[in-house]
Design a protein around this motif. Structure first.
Motif, PDB file in Angstrom:
ATOM      1  N   PHE A 132      55.013 -81.421 -32.410  1.00  0.00           N
ATOM      2  CA  PHE A 132      55.476 -82.304 -31.342  1.00  0.00           C
ATOM      3  C   PHE A 132      54.387 -83.252 -30.845  1.00  0.00           C
ATOM      4  N   VAL A 133      53.359 -83.510 -31.667  1.00  0.00           N
ATOM      5  CA  VAL A 133      52.267 -84.374 -31.249  1.00  0.00           C
ATOM      6  C   VAL A 133      52.696 -85.840 -31.326  1.00  0.00           C
ATOM      7  N   GLN A 134      52.635 -86.541 -30.201  1.00  0.00           N
ATOM      8  CA  GLN A 134      52.939 -87.975 -30.191  1.00  0.00           C
ATOM      9  C   GLN A 134      51.678 -88.814 -29.997  1.00  0.00           C
ATOM     10  N   ALA A 135      50.756 -88.328 -29.179  1.00  0.00           N
ATOM     11  CA  ALA A 135      49.512 -89.043 -28.916  1.00  0.00           C
ATOM     12  C   ALA A 135      48.374 -88.035 -28.926  1.00  0.00           C
ATOM     13  N   ALA A 136      47.142 -88.525 -29.069  1.00  0.00           N
ATOM     14  CA  ALA A 136      45.968 -87.658 -29.103  1.00  0.00           C
ATOM     15  C   ALA A 136      44.794 -88.409 -28.488  1.00  0.00           C
ATOM     16  N   SER A 137      43.794 -87.641 -28.054  1.00  0.00           N
ATOM     17  CA  SER A 137      42.593 -88.217 -27.456  1.00  0.00           C
ATOM     18  C   SER A 137      41.364 -87.596 -28.101  1.00  0.00           C
ATOM     19  N   VAL A 138      40.392 -88.433 -28.474  1.00  0.00           N
ATOM     20  CA  VAL A 138      39.161 -87.983 -29.126  1.00  0.00           C
ATOM     21  C   VAL A 138      37.982 -88.405 -28.256  1.00  0.00           C
ATOM     22  N   TRP A 139      37.089 -87.441 -27.966  1.00  0.00           N
ATOM     23  CA  TRP A 139      35.910 -87.721 -27.133  1.00  0.00           C
ATOM     24  C   TRP A 139      34.654 -87.440 -27.942  1.00  0.00           C
ATOM     25  N   THR A 140      33.906 -88.487 -28.247  1.00  0.00           N
ATOM     26  CA  THR A 140      32.641 -88.381 -28.949  1.00  0.00           C
ATOM     27  C   THR A 140      31.919 -89.712 -28.857  1.00  0.00           C
ATOM     28  N   GLU A 141      30.575 -89.664 -28.887  1.00  0.00           N
ATOM     29  CA  GLU A 141      29.764 -90.879 -28.932  1.00  0.00           C
ATOM     30  C   GLU A 141      29.371 -91.234 -30.361  1.00  0.00           C
ATOM     31  N   ASP A 142      29.809 -90.433 -31.316  1.00  0.00           N
ATOM     32  CA  ASP A 142      29.507 -90.650 -32.735  1.00  0.00           C
ATOM     33  C   ASP A 142      30.597 -91.540 -33.324  1.00  0.00           C
ATOM     34  N   LEU A 143      30.269 -92.777 -33.679  1.00  0.00           N
ATOM     35  CA  LEU A 143      31.266 -93.741 -34.152  1.00  0.00           C
ATOM     36  C   LEU A 143      31.916 -93.276 -35.450  1.00  0.00           C
ATOM     37  N   THR A 144      31.119 -92.792 -36.397  1.00  0.00           N
ATOM     38  CA  THR A 144      31.677 -92.357 -37.675  1.00  0.00           C
ATOM     39  C   THR A 144      32.649 -91.198 -37.482  1.00  0.00           C
ATOM     40  N   LEU A 145      32.255 -90.230 -36.665  1.00  0.00           N
ATOM     41  CA  LEU A 145      33.117 -89.079 -36.408  1.00  0.00           C
ATOM     42  C   LEU A 145      34.409 -89.507 -35.717  1.00  0.00           C
ATOM     43  N   SER A 146      34.306 -90.442 -34.789  1.00  0.00           N
ATOM     44  CA  SER A 146      35.510 -90.880 -34.069  1.00  0.00           C
ATOM     45  C   SER A 146      36.504 -91.552 -35.008  1.00  0.00           C
ATOM     46  N   LEU A 147      36.030 -92.432 -35.895  1.00  0.00           N
ATOM     47  CA  LEU A 147      36.930 -93.137 -36.790  1.00  0.00           C
ATOM     48  C   LEU A 147      37.541 -92.191 -37.825  1.00  0.00           C
ATOM     49  N   GLU A 148      36.761 -91.242 -38.310  1.00  0.00           N
ATOM     50  CA  GLU A 148      37.309 -90.250 -39.239  1.00  0.00           C
ATOM     51  C   GLU A 148      38.369 -89.398 -38.563  1.00  0.00           C
ATOM     52  N   SER A 149      38.130 -89.029 -37.312  1.00  0.00           N
ATOM     53  CA  SER A 149      39.100 -88.210 -36.581  1.00  0.00           C
ATOM     54  C   SER A 149      40.380 -88.984 -36.322  1.00  0.00           C
ATOM     55  N   VAL A 150      40.244 -90.245 -35.936  1.00  0.00           N
ATOM     56  CA  VAL A 150      41.426 -91.072 -35.666  1.00  0.00           C
ATOM     57  C   VAL A 150      42.301 -91.178 -36.910  1.00  0.00           C
ATOM     58  N   LYS A 151      41.688 -91.370 -38.063  1.00  0.00           N
ATOM     59  CA  LYS A 151      42.457 -91.532 -39.294  1.00  0.00           C
ATOM     60  C   LYS A 151      43.138 -90.229 -39.701  1.00  0.00           C
ATOM     61  N   SER A 152      42.513 -89.089 -39.392  1.00  0.00           N
ATOM     62  CA  SER A 152      43.044 -87.802 -39.829  1.00  0.00           C
ATOM     63  C   SER A 152      44.096 -87.237 -38.887  1.00  0.00           C
ATOM     64  N   LEU A 153      44.136 -87.702 -37.645  1.00  0.00           N
ATOM     65  CA  LEU A 153      45.089 -87.152 -36.689  1.00  0.00           C
ATOM     66  C   LEU A 153      46.500 -87.644 -36.989  1.00  0.00           C
ATOM     67  N   CYS A 154      47.428 -86.740 -36.970  1.00  0.00           N
ATOM     68  CA  CYS A 154      48.845 -87.066 -37.206  1.00  0.00           C
ATOM     69  C   CYS A 154      49.495 -87.379 -35.865  1.00  0.00           C
ATOM     70  N   ALA A 155      49.219 -88.561 -35.345  1.00  0.00           N
ATOM     71  CA  ALA A 155      49.740 -88.994 -34.050  1.00  0.00           C
ATOM     72  C   ALA A 155      49.940 -90.494 -34.080  1.00  0.00           C
ATOM     73  N   GLY A 156      50.950 -90.966 -33.349  1.00  0.00           N
ATOM     74  CA  GLY A 156      51.238 -92.390 -33.333  1.00  0.00           C
ATOM     75  C   GLY A 156      50.258 -93.200 -32.516  1.00  0.00           C
ATOM     76  N   THR A 157      49.636 -92.573 -31.509  1.00  0.00           N
ATOM     77  CA  THR A 157      48.663 -93.255 -30.657  1.00  0.00           C
ATOM     78  C   THR A 157      47.446 -92.356 -30.491  1.00  0.00           C
ATOM     79  N   VAL A 158      46.260 -92.929 -30.610  1.00  0.00           N
ATOM     80  CA  VAL A 158      45.015 -92.179 -30.420  1.00  0.00           C
ATOM     81  C   VAL A 158      44.158 -92.947 -29.428  1.00  0.00           C
TER      82      VAL A 158
END
Length: 790
Positions: free
Chosen positions: A410-436
């Motif tokens: 039931f995931v529609q949106a997600a939030s990622v907290w990190t100061e690491d740019l590479t980690l943030s972009l990898e996480s955004v691409k891997s998350l199964c959510a319509g909005t991050v």
């Protein structure tokens, strides 16, 4: 403590208690009294209140009746749909500029009556800010102005039914109605008794803004059966729904068979995982989480994931922040039982409760609660209860954190907290959510697209992408409605009895060729070991093709799952593979043209033209592989937003009888060019061109499993596709009974249905850009990324 009537600002600041609030909701009460506490329907530009209708009570959050709402009957439905047909003609006949003017006046009317709008929203549903609603209207007024310039060759669908359940938000309802109106459609808004007041208020504001009579009509009823009656009136061109999953699935089953496209947004109760990595600003992250979960945004159910290395510090900070917090109100008293059950289940499974105070024995107040150490399988994580509950889990590495966050369907949106740019972009691409959201929470704007994935829905709302559900290619005629057939869903697609081949019963002078289908990159026989005879229009035996079934579909899906992620990651590789496929097709053009001629009976010249157009179509899809990937959105807040098109995953395609090669190539190219894996079911009547095309696939450099071609009984293979949970989209050309079965059995999938009675083959040969864009949009979902800059 000073009396509340003489308290100073300093007193409130020292005690951290809520300040005095105004009693009652005067503007909302005045509006309700103007309707004598009994809300009617809105038909043909005015409120109507027949005296012989049943009524249902609209309740506030405490469970008290505030007003009554009429329950529409068949007579009202007929009048409403007739009015909407006339309203569509008047509204669509206006220029884009005139429609935009009306919507701009609507924005001014919402600003003028902002207090009434705010109080009505607060009285019946989770709060919806008038400022957010004004922004929503202004945004779509702009698209109404630009429709013909920015979206040429697309036309409005006609009369659109918007259905909202009682647990939907007012913002979600407006996010359906406004783009439909902006694109030139008329709207029938169907609501339950709880949503009747804000629905009727919207209609009155639209009338005040000058919307033509009949362009927006409002019906209310006690359950979703009213929406089924609206669709059965045969005047509806499109149905969109927002609300809970159960009512949405029931609506799909009720409207199955009418051949009306249905889009579902089952957003109420959707989950939002918040992932805090060790490289994050922990204090900012926890402040935002507590604000969203316990005070600000209660539309989402929040789940917190904290990296193990900073878990103890995060829990200590949470305890400090929660100390002294008071119980907060639930949306309604009925939610109390759900909250108690969720907390007790988590506690039984070993979770630690963090609360500022013990909960009262009963009532609609509950203290903010963190469930620390909850199990991933706990119901509080998979589908949290509606209340101030925050499940907290730990993870070791980034991969584990993403896997846990994607666990809930039931995931529609997600939030990622990190100061690491590479980690943030990898996480955004891997998350199964319509909005991050990156280092932020609950940022909403109408320019951000919201795509439903898995159990959250099958449509895209918001942004430019959300407009297309209310449009159709101008070159494509609108679908005609059918009446539902008597379909036995239990026996639909059941295997047919095997027919034995009698030795000596065939013509030995011209032995028929025996084909194999393509599964996982290899040619193979059907798992059943059976074959089907393929005959010409005159009855002559042409060949034997495999009689595939559910096991073949499962094998194809397993192969697709393995190869699709790597296939989706490299657009440049897809470009080269599709050009290679086009080259292989051109080399075998003579054999394929002969196959098309033999199978369909067309002239050799027409068959050669179909092959030539197929080569051109593959080159078109190859050229689009690395194009049209989304872009940057302009937002009123400080920050940047990116909207990207992503593949759906595994797509099942049931092909039409007409143009057997060109339709195969067109749909295959659309699916795989966007990074999907495709499982193709050729025409049961004309399978030979598709089976010949297997040799073209084997000669090209497509990875094995990206494309599988399985022949057999169409209904049996359709049922196998519908029963496989991994397949996220089904494109179907076939019988209206098959369309009805898919709408009833797979309501949350992305269905693209075409009854064979309306298929004439012109779609595939017509060089129209909007038709190709429609195929492309059916092959992608949209993800929005919000990055704050201040």
């Amino acid at each position: 403590m000073a009396d509340s009537r003489t308290r100073k600002v300093r007193d409130i600041f020292d005690s951290m208690e809520s300040g005095p609030t105004s009693s009652g909701r005067p503007a909302a009460q005045a509006w309700l009294q103007s309707h004598s506490g009994s809300l009617g329907l809105f038909i043909d530009g005015s409120s109507v209140c027949p005296s012989d209708r049943q009524t249902a009570s609209a309740l506030d959050s405490s469970g008290e009746s505030v007003c009554s709402a009429l329950c529409a009957v068949d007579e009202d439905v007929s009048a409403c749909v007739s009015s909407s047909a006339g309203g569509f003609k008047a509204w669509a006949a206006l220029s884009c500029h005139r429609r935009a003017q009306v919507l701009r006046r609507l924005a001014a009317a919402v600003q003028k009556h902002s207090q009434c709008v705010s109080e009505v929203c607060d009285l019946f549903q989770p709060p919806s800010s008038p400022a957010a609603l004004v922004r929503l209207v202004q945004y779509h007024a702009g698209w109404a102005q630009l429709r013909d310039l920015s979206i040429p060759d697309w036309s409005p669908r006609g009369v659109v039914a918007v259905v909202v359940s009682d647990d939907a938000s007012v913002y979600c309802m407006w996010l359906k109605v406004l783009p439909a109106l902006a694109m030139g459609n008329s709207v029938v808004l169907v609501s339950g008794p709880q949503m009747a007041p804000p629905s009727l208020l919207l209609a009155e504001l639209c009338a005040e803004a000058g919307l033509p009579a009949g362009a927006l009509n409002v019906l209310s009823g006690s359950d979703v059966s009213l929406a089924g009656k609206v669709v059965a009136s045969t005047g509806i061109s499109f149905l969109t729904y927002c609300g809970n999953k159960q009512d949405g699935e029931a609506l799909c089953r009720q409207t199955a068979g009418w051949c009306v496209p249905v889009a579902l947004s089952t957003s109420p109760g959707s989950v939002c995982p918040v992932i805090i990595f060790e490289s994050a600003d922990i204090d900012s992250a926890l402040d935002s989480v507590m604000e969203a979960a316990f005070k600000k945004n209660r539309e989402y159910q929040w789940v917190l994931y904290v990296q193990e290395s900073v878990l103890d510090g995060a829990i200590a900070r949470l305890k400090v922040r929660m100390a002294g917090m008071k119980a907060v109100p639930l949306l309604c008293e009925a939610d109390r039982a759900l909250v108690d059950e969720a907390v007790q289940e988590a506690h039984r499974q070993g979770a630690t409760l963090i609360q500022p105070c013990p909960p009262a024995p009963s009532g609609a107040l509950y203290p903010p609660t963190v469930l620390s150490g909850v199990a991933p399988s706990c119901q509080a994580v998979v589908s949290p209860a509606p209340g101030p509950i925050l499940p907290l889990m730990s993870f070791r590495g980034s991969g584990e954190g993403i896997t846990l966050a994607n666990h809930s369907p039931f995931v529609q949106a997600a939030s990622v907290w990190t100061e690491d740019l590479t980690l943030s972009l990898e996480s955004v691409k891997s998350l199964c959510a319509g909005t991050v959201w990156l280092n932020s929470l609950a940022v909403m704007d109408p320019s951000l697209s919201l795509s439903g994935l898995k159990e959250v829905g099958n449509c895209t709302d918001g942004g430019r992408e959300g407009l297309y559900q209310f449009l159709r290619p101008s070159a494509s005629p609108p679908l005609r409605c059918f009446r539902p057939s008597q379909v036995d869903y239990a026996t639909f697609g059941a295997p047919s009895p095997m027919v034995a081949f009698v030795p000596g019963g065939s013509d030995s002078s011209s032995p028929a060729r025996v084909y194999q289908h393509l599964v996982g990159g290899r040619q193979s026989k059907a798992e059943s070991g059976c074959s089907k005879a393929v005959r010409s229009a005159g009855g002559a035996l042409l060949a034997h093709c495999p009689d595939g079934g559910p096991k073949d579909v499962r094998n194809a899906v397993e192969a697709a799952i393995k190869v699709q992620p790597s296939w989706a990651r490299s657009p440049s590789a897809r470009v080269q593979s599709l050009y290679s496929l086009a080259g292989s097709l051109e080399k075998k053009s003579r054999e394929l043209a002969a196959s098309v001629q033999t199978q369909t009976g067309v002239s050799l010249e027409e068959a050669e033209q179909e092959v030539e157009l197929s080569v051109s179509r593959l080159c078109e899809w190859a050229a689009r592989c690395d194009k049209e990937r989304g872009g940057v959105q302009s937002l009123p807040q400080s920050g940047s937003s990116y909207s990207t098109a992503e593949p759906i995953g595994v797509v099942g395609v049931v092909l039409p009888d007409s143009k057997p090669l060109l339709s195969l190539v067109s749909l295959l190219g659309a699916a795989v060019a966007m990074g999907n894996a495709a499982i193709m079911m050729p025409s049961e009547k004309n399978p030979l061109p598709a089976l010949e095309f297997i040799q073209v696939l084997l000669a090209a450099d497509l990875p094995g499993g990206v494309v599988s071609i399985i022949t057999g009984a169409r209904d049996q293979l359709t049922k196998a596709l519908a029963n496989h949970s991994v397949i996220q989209a089904i494109w179907y050309w076939g019988s209206k009974e098959g369309c009805q079965f898919l709408q009833s059995s797979s309501p949350l999938r992305r269905l693209w249905l075409h009854p064979e009675e309306q298929e004439n083959g012109e779609r595939w040969t017509r060089p129209d850009a909007s038709l190709l864009e429609e195929m492309w949009r059916q092959a992608v979902v949209w993800k929005s990324l919000w990055i704050p800059t201040a």
